[in-house]
Motif scaffolding. Structure first.
Motif, mmCIF file in Angstrom:
data_model
loop_
_atom_site.group_PDB
_atom_site.id
_atom_site.type_symbol
_atom_site.label_atom_id
_atom_site.label_comp_id
_atom_site.label_asym_id
_atom_site.label_seq_id
_atom_site.Cartn_x
_atom_site.Cartn_y
_atom_site.Cartn_z
ATOM 1 N N LEU A 53 52.347 37.983 55.339
ATOM 2 C CA LEU A 53 50.908 37.866 55.455
ATOM 3 C C LEU A 53 50.586 37.399 56.864
ATOM 4 O O LEU A 53 51.117 36.385 57.317
ATOM 5 N N VAL A 54 49.723 38.132 57.548
ATOM 6 C CA VAL A 54 49.378 37.813 58.917
ATOM 7 C C VAL A 54 47.877 37.642 59.034
ATOM 8 O O VAL A 54 47.116 38.581 58.782
ATOM 9 N N GLU A 55 47.450 36.432 59.428
ATOM 10 C CA GLU A 55 46.035 36.150 59.626
ATOM 11 C C GLU A 55 45.628 36.471 61.054
ATOM 12 O O GLU A 55 46.430 36.388 61.983
ATOM 13 N N SER A 56 44.362 36.791 61.222
ATOM 14 C CA SER A 56 43.802 37.007 62.543
ATOM 15 C C SER A 56 42.318 36.679 62.511
ATOM 16 O O SER A 56 41.711 36.588 61.447
ATOM 17 N N GLY A 57 41.743 36.514 63.687
ATOM 18 C CA GLY A 57 40.316 36.268 63.796
ATOM 19 C C GLY A 57 39.935 34.850 64.150
ATOM 20 O O GLY A 57 38.748 34.571 64.373
ATOM 21 N N CYS A 92 43.311 38.777 56.757
ATOM 22 C CA CYS A 92 44.705 38.528 56.418
ATOM 23 C C CYS A 92 45.248 39.776 55.754
ATOM 24 O O CYS A 92 44.762 40.175 54.691
ATOM 25 N N ALA A 93 46.245 40.380 56.371
ATOM 26 C CA ALA A 93 46.827 41.616 55.877
ATOM 27 C C ALA A 93 48.254 41.390 55.402
ATOM 28 O O ALA A 93 49.055 40.759 56.098
ATOM 29 N N ALA A 94 48.556 41.900 54.238
ATOM 30 C CA ALA A 94 49.905 41.836 53.694
ATOM 31 C C ALA A 94 50.642 43.127 54.015
ATOM 32 O O ALA A 94 50.108 44.220 53.811
ATOM 33 N N SER A 95 51.847 42.999 54.522
ATOM 34 C CA SER A 95 52.665 44.161 54.831
ATOM 35 C C SER A 95 53.964 44.109 54.046
ATOM 36 O O SER A 95 54.426 43.033 53.651
ATOM 37 N N GLY A 96 54.569 45.270 53.856
ATOM 38 C CA GLY A 96 55.789 45.372 53.092
ATOM 39 C C GLY A 96 55.576 46.182 51.833
ATOM 40 O O GLY A 96 54.481 46.674 51.569
ATOM 41 N N VAL A 97 56.640 46.311 51.061
ATOM 42 C CA VAL A 97 56.561 47.053 49.809
ATOM 43 C C VAL A 97 55.914 46.158 48.759
ATOM 44 O O VAL A 97 56.448 45.102 48.413
ATOM 45 N N ILE A 98 54.773 46.578 48.260
ATOM 46 C CA ILE A 98 53.981 45.787 47.324
ATOM 47 C C ILE A 98 53.575 46.648 46.150
ATOM 48 O O ILE A 98 53.045 47.740 46.328
#
Length: 121
Positions: free
Chosen positions: A4-8, A22-28
């Protein structure tokens, strides 16, 4: 692995606005509830806002009417729109997601690393 990567985050004047993501990356397989927490210096981490997978939201009393949480399921992303910011909103903001990685695994909480929001007077 899931990240999970936050920005802003950043510096904003009192009365201004800021939008966190906040964007979640990976196999979900599925993301259930999403939430935002914050932690100010010397204070405990507190819940700011939650949003269910059906879109129902809840807010801390201190941010009601000023903050709006939303989600984009296609992007595995949660947002926090912050308006009418006050100096007391200054904190590190963390996103949280309850994620099931596959049909064979149970869901678990995942946390971002946090993004600093500083509101100047």
């Amino acid at each position: 692995q899931v990240r999970l990567v936050e920005s802003g985050g950043g510096l904003v004047q009192a009365g201004g606005s800021r939008r966190l993501s906040c964007a979640a990356s990976g196999v979900i397989f599925r993301i259930d509830a999403m939430a935002w927490y914050r932690q100010a210096p010397g204070k405990q981490r507190e819940l700011v806002a939650t949003i269910t997978n059906s879109g129902s939201t809840n807010y801390a009393d201190s941010v009601k009417g000023r903050f709006t949480v939303s989600r984009d399921n296609a992007k595995n992303t949660v947002y926090l729109q912050m308006n009418s910011l006050k100096p007391e909103d200054t904190a590190v903001y963390y996103c949280n997601m309850f994620i099931k990685l596959s049909v064979l695994t149970p869901a678990h909480d995942y946390w971002g690393q946090g993004t600093q929001v500083t509101v100047s007077s």
